[in-house]
Write a protein that holds these residues in place. Structure first.
Motif, PDB file in Angstrom:
ATOM      1  N   UNK A 332       0.858  -1.181   0.000  1.00  0.00           N
ATOM      2  CA  UNK A 332       0.000   0.000   0.000  1.00  0.00           C
ATOM      3  C   UNK A 332       0.895   1.232   0.000  1.00  0.00           C
ATOM      4  N   UNK A 333       0.630   2.146  -0.921  1.00  0.00           N
ATOM      5  CA  UNK A 333       1.406   3.377  -1.014  1.00  0.00           C
ATOM      6  C   UNK A 333       0.561   4.511  -0.443  1.00  0.00           C
ATOM      7  N   UNK A 334       1.084   5.149   0.615  1.00  0.00           N
ATOM      8  CA  UNK A 334       0.344   6.174   1.342  1.00  0.00           C
ATOM      9  C   UNK A 334       1.095   7.498   1.327  1.00  0.00           C
ATOM     10  N   UNK A 335       0.354   8.563   1.566  1.00  0.00           N
ATOM     11  CA  UNK A 335       0.930   9.900   1.579  1.00  0.00           C
ATOM     12  C   UNK A 335       1.679  10.197   2.862  1.00  0.00           C
ATOM     13  N   UNK A 336       2.356  11.353   2.850  1.00  0.00           N
ATOM     14  CA  UNK A 336       3.235  11.728   3.956  1.00  0.00           C
ATOM     15  C   UNK A 336       2.494  11.864   5.279  1.00  0.00           C
ATOM     16  N   UNK A 337       1.208  12.148   5.237  1.00  0.00           N
ATOM     17  CA  UNK A 337       0.444  12.351   6.469  1.00  0.00           C
ATOM     18  C   UNK A 337      -0.063  11.038   7.064  1.00  0.00           C
ATOM     19  N   UNK A 338       0.399   9.910   6.540  1.00  0.00           N
ATOM     20  CA  UNK A 338      -0.092   8.612   7.011  1.00  0.00           C
ATOM     21  C   UNK A 338       0.946   7.822   7.806  1.00  0.00           C
ATOM     22  N   UNK A 339       2.042   8.464   8.217  1.00  0.00           N
ATOM     23  CA  UNK A 339       3.056   7.744   8.995  1.00  0.00           C
ATOM     24  C   UNK A 339       2.454   7.092  10.232  1.00  0.00           C
ATOM     25  N   UNK A 340       1.494   7.774  10.855  1.00  0.00           N
ATOM     26  CA  UNK A 340       0.898   7.258  12.078  1.00  0.00           C
ATOM     27  C   UNK A 340       0.049   6.016  11.883  1.00  0.00           C
ATOM     28  N   UNK A 341      -0.279   5.695  10.646  1.00  0.00           N
ATOM     29  CA  UNK A 341      -1.121   4.530  10.374  1.00  0.00           C
ATOM     30  C   UNK A 341      -0.324   3.236  10.304  1.00  0.00           C
ATOM     31  N   UNK A 342       0.994   3.349  10.093  1.00  0.00           N
ATOM     32  CA  UNK A 342       1.782   2.157   9.809  1.00  0.00           C
ATOM     33  C   UNK A 342       1.724   1.159  10.959  1.00  0.00           C
ATOM     34  N   UNK A 343       1.911   1.633  12.192  1.00  0.00           N
ATOM     35  CA  UNK A 343       1.965   0.726  13.331  1.00  0.00           C
ATOM     36  C   UNK A 343       0.646  -0.021  13.504  1.00  0.00           C
ATOM     37  N   UNK A 344      -0.482   0.692  13.352  1.00  0.00           N
ATOM     38  CA  UNK A 344      -1.772   0.011  13.535  1.00  0.00           C
ATOM     39  C   UNK A 344      -2.069  -0.963  12.398  1.00  0.00           C
ATOM     40  N   UNK A 345      -1.624  -0.617  11.181  1.00  0.00           N
ATOM     41  CA  UNK A 345      -1.847  -1.535  10.068  1.00  0.00           C
ATOM     42  C   UNK A 345      -1.003  -2.798  10.212  1.00  0.00           C
ATOM     43  N   UNK A 346       0.214  -2.648  10.713  1.00  0.00           N
ATOM     44  CA  UNK A 346       1.047  -3.828  10.942  1.00  0.00           C
ATOM     45  C   UNK A 346       0.481  -4.682  12.073  1.00  0.00           C
ATOM     46  N   UNK A 347      -0.086  -4.047  13.094  1.00  0.00           N
ATOM     47  CA  UNK A 347      -0.748  -4.797  14.158  1.00  0.00           C
ATOM     48  C   UNK A 347      -1.935  -5.569  13.601  1.00  0.00           C
ATOM     49  N   UNK A 348      -2.682  -4.950  12.709  1.00  0.00           N
ATOM     50  CA  UNK A 348      -3.805  -5.613  12.051  1.00  0.00           C
ATOM     51  C   UNK A 348      -3.323  -6.841  11.282  1.00  0.00           C
ATOM     52  N   UNK A 349      -2.223  -6.673  10.522  1.00  0.00           N
ATOM     53  CA  UNK A 349      -1.656  -7.778   9.755  1.00  0.00           C
ATOM     54  C   UNK A 349      -1.298  -8.940  10.676  1.00  0.00           C
ATOM     55  N   UNK A 350      -0.626  -8.638  11.783  1.00  0.00           N
ATOM     56  CA  UNK A 350      -0.224  -9.683  12.728  1.00  0.00           C
ATOM     57  C   UNK A 350      -1.430 -10.342  13.375  1.00  0.00           C
ATOM     58  N   UNK A 351      -2.472  -9.561  13.651  1.00  0.00           N
ATOM     59  CA  UNK A 351      -3.670 -10.112  14.290  1.00  0.00           C
ATOM     60  C   UNK A 351      -4.330 -11.164  13.404  1.00  0.00           C
ATOM     61  N   UNK A 352      -4.214 -11.001  12.094  1.00  0.00           N
ATOM     62  CA  UNK A 352      -4.771 -11.993  11.175  1.00  0.00           C
ATOM     63  C   UNK A 352      -3.842 -13.207  11.010  1.00  0.00           C
ATOM     64  N   UNK A 353      -2.717 -13.192  11.712  1.00  0.00           N
ATOM     65  CA  UNK A 353      -1.789 -14.316  11.637  1.00  0.00           C
ATOM     66  C   UNK A 353      -0.746 -14.189  10.552  1.00  0.00           C
ATOM     67  N   UNK A 354      -0.628 -12.999   9.956  1.00  0.00           N
ATOM     68  CA  UNK A 354       0.339 -12.783   8.886  1.00  0.00           C
ATOM     69  C   UNK A 354       1.605 -12.134   9.436  1.00  0.00           C
ATOM     70  N   UNK A 355       2.601 -11.991   8.574  1.00  0.00           N
ATOM     71  CA  UNK A 355       3.884 -11.433   8.977  1.00  0.00           C
ATOM     72  C   UNK A 355       3.980  -9.972   8.536  1.00  0.00           C
ATOM     73  N   UNK A 356       4.003  -9.053   9.501  1.00  0.00           N
ATOM     74  CA  UNK A 356       4.134  -7.630   9.148  1.00  0.00           C
ATOM     75  C   UNK A 356       5.387  -7.368   8.332  1.00  0.00           C
ATOM     76  N   UNK A 357       5.295  -6.421   7.422  1.00  0.00           N
ATOM     77  CA  UNK A 357       6.376  -6.007   6.539  1.00  0.00           C
ATOM     78  C   UNK A 357       6.738  -7.079   5.504  1.00  0.00           C
ATOM     79  N   UNK A 358       6.017  -8.188   5.506  1.00  0.00           N
ATOM     80  CA  UNK A 358       6.181  -9.201   4.468  1.00  0.00           C
ATOM     81  C   UNK A 358       4.859  -9.350   3.725  1.00  0.00           C
ATOM     82  N   UNK A 359       3.847  -9.879   4.406  1.00  0.00           N
ATOM     83  CA  UNK A 359       2.527  -9.981   3.771  1.00  0.00           C
ATOM     84  C   UNK A 359       1.900  -8.603   3.551  1.00  0.00           C
TER      85      UNK A 359
END
Length: 554
Positions: A332-359
């Motif tokens: 996902x390509x996001x704008x400069x004002x979305x830095x704060x979203x990265x941590x929560x999106x990676x937490x979401x990825x992990x919650x589904x059982x996936x590997x953050x920064x890979x899947x």
């Protein structure tokens, strides 16, 4: 000799030397364990390896002594002119002219396939980019993502990945409501609402909606009128966005409607999945994701106490939908004002059982500033408040716009000088690279007129220092593309092309393809034509990866 062949030769030399040093120490060696690099100083040779240093501890040997043994073995390999040991155990390798020059024919024979590979064949990638709200023309930040995203898709596909370009169509929420109210105000001759949208495009879209509506739109009550302008207006605006992107050379495989997530029950399915995994709980009448367990700074409300979905609910549903569609990499390509979203999106990825920064991978793009006569360009003729894709293309053209937007790291602020991009000089980077490509074709045309053909290939004749430097750069193209794909950075291709163009121009100034006067055509002239055409092919392949044209005449 290409780097793969040299790596194989290095492995063949090291394997028997390593055997017996320590039990099993060489049994699992592969070429990946034996790195080759181009020396920064060409006087050190064509290739360098720190394999002896890397293996010394594992084998229980002195690295410099082991490097000397490896060097002696490599020196016997066909195509290797000399091998030297430097420092604590670096191995510097110099190829003979024939082995180095053979690359020119390899490139010409490979054609458009040179630089491609199947290394990422196991990756099924959903690449989401631009995804601008359909409330106005694409601004310059979205234009940067259009250029970078499309180039990245091309680069990933060149390495064997299956890539789907996806546009997340935000047709749900408060911004769409403000857009609709702005259209209604324009149609009724009123100023735009305080929180609405201005610009000439609003009046244009409002007039189109009024003309297209089947009936008297002015006679509708307020709610019905708002809905009519919303439905038709969003459609017209998005049609314009898609047309602008198409003219910019960017087309998407999937346009995913946000509204479908809420209408299809996808949010409920995502919540149910997370509940099954034990990551959902209820508190204060709301439904929460236990995201702090996965690195987030706080748990996130998914369904608010009034029963309405929170913002993250759409992210949960959309990510799960992508994974269920078979994508094992979601970028996902996001704008400069979305830095704060990265941590929560990676937490979401992990919650589904996936590997953050890979899947799930997030790329953040920074701001773009356009300059003219040293001053910022801030206003659009049509949008009124922001500079748009159309403004940039009108000023410099598609090729210059795409190249300028992709030649710098997307995670850095970018200043684009429109005055430079309009020049047909070497100060303009896209002109510099395209001119090098056009020059290779001009050399080819002149060679044909002079009777110089590629009927002979004598790579041992390519001995001039500029030929060695040019061949060295050409050899790096596949690795540059592979690395750009690995780190998701298209700008590495652009910077490589500029370096290659410079080396080609210097070679052109020093080495003749066409004999002087009545001098006879010799193998060196014919072989240089191979080198000329190989350079043109690589420049063309690289520009194609960036979605930039490769003109044959300029």
């Amino acid at each position: 000799m290409n780097p793969d062949a040299l790596s194989a030769a290095l492995l063949a030399v090291i394997t028997p030397l390593a055997e017996g040093r320590r039990d099993g120490a060489a049994s699992d060696l592969t070429v990946a364990d034996l790195p080759l690099e181009r020396p920064k100083n060409r006087e050190h040779g064509d290739w360098a390896s720190n394999a002896a240093l890397k293996l010394a501890k594992k084998l229980g040997v002195n690295p410099r002594e082991f490097a000397a043994e490896v060097a002696a073995g490599l020196a016997q390999v066909d195509g290797v002119a000399s091998v030297e040991v430097a420092g604590p155990g670096f191995i510097n390798i110099r190829l003979d002219a024939a082995a180095a020059g053979s690359l020119a024919k390899t490139i010409v024979d490979a054609g458009t396939a040179f630089g491609s590979s199947t290394a990422l064949g196991d990756q099924v990638i959903n690449l989401e980019f631009v995804s601008a709200n359909p409330t106005g023309p694409i601004h310059i930040g979205g234009t940067r993502w259009a250029a970078v995203g499309d180039a990245l898709a091309r680069i990933l596909a060149s390495q064997g990945a299956s890539v789907t370009r996806e546009y997340y169509f935000n047709d749900h929420g408060a911004q769409i409501d403000r857009f609709a109210r702005s259209l209604v105000a324009a149609a009724e001759g009123r100023p735009a609402p305080e929180d609405g949208y201005g610009g000439a495009y609003i009046a244009d879209i409002a007039a189109r909606v009024s003309d297209a509506y089947d009936g008297d739109i002015a006679a509708l009550d307020a709610d019905a009128k708002q809905e009519a302008f919303r439905e038709l207006g969003v459609g017209f605006m998005f049609d314009e966005i898609k047309q602008s992107l198409h003219e910019f050379g960017v087309d998407f495989d999937v346009y995913f409607h946000e509204n479908d997530l809420h209408a299809s029950g996808a949010v409920t399915r995502a919540v149910d999945r997370l509940r099954e995994l034990g990551h959902i709980y209820e508190a204060d009448g709301a439904i929460w994701l236990r995201s702090t367990e996965f690195g987030d700074d706080k748990d996130r409300v998914v369904i608010k106490s009034d029963g309405k979905p929170a913002y993250i609910s759409g992210d949960l549903a959309y990510y799960l939908d992508k994974r269920e569609r078979g994508f094992n990499r979601c970028i996902i390509m996001l704008g400069a004002d979305h830095h704060g979203y990265v941590k929560r999106l990676m937490a979401m990825c992990a919650a589904f059982g996936d590997e953050p920064y890979v899947n799930l991978q997030i790329l953040i793009g920074q701001m773009v500033n356009l300059l003219r006569e040293g001053q910022p360009v801030r206003m659009s003729k049509r949008a009124g408040t922001v500079v748009t894709l159309e403004d940039l293309v009108e000023a410099v053209g598609v090729d210059a716009a795409r190249y300028a937007l992709t030649r710098s790291s997307a995670d850095s602020n970018l200043d684009i000088d429109l005055d430079i991009l309009q020049k047909r000089t070497n100060d303009n980077p896209v002109f510099y690279v395209q001119y090098a490509h056009a020059r290779t074709h001009n050399v080819g045309r002149n060679a044909a007129a002079a009777g110089v053909e590629r009927s002979v290939f004598a790579p041992e004749t390519l001995t001039h220092e500029t030929e060695s430097a040019l061949l060295g750069a050409l050899q790096e193209f596949p690795r540059t593309v592979a690395f750009a794909a690995e780190v998701r950075e298209p700008h590495r291709i652009a910077r490589y092309l500029e370096e290659l163009a410079g080396l080609y121009h210097r070679w052109y100034d020093n080495c003749r393809v066409i004999p002087l006067g009545d001098d006879p055509i010799e193998p060196v002239h014919q072989t240089r034509l191979w080198l000329n055409d190989a350079t043109g092919q690589v420049l063309r392949n690289g520009l194609t990866l960036l979605g930039v044209g490769a003109p044959e005449r300029m």
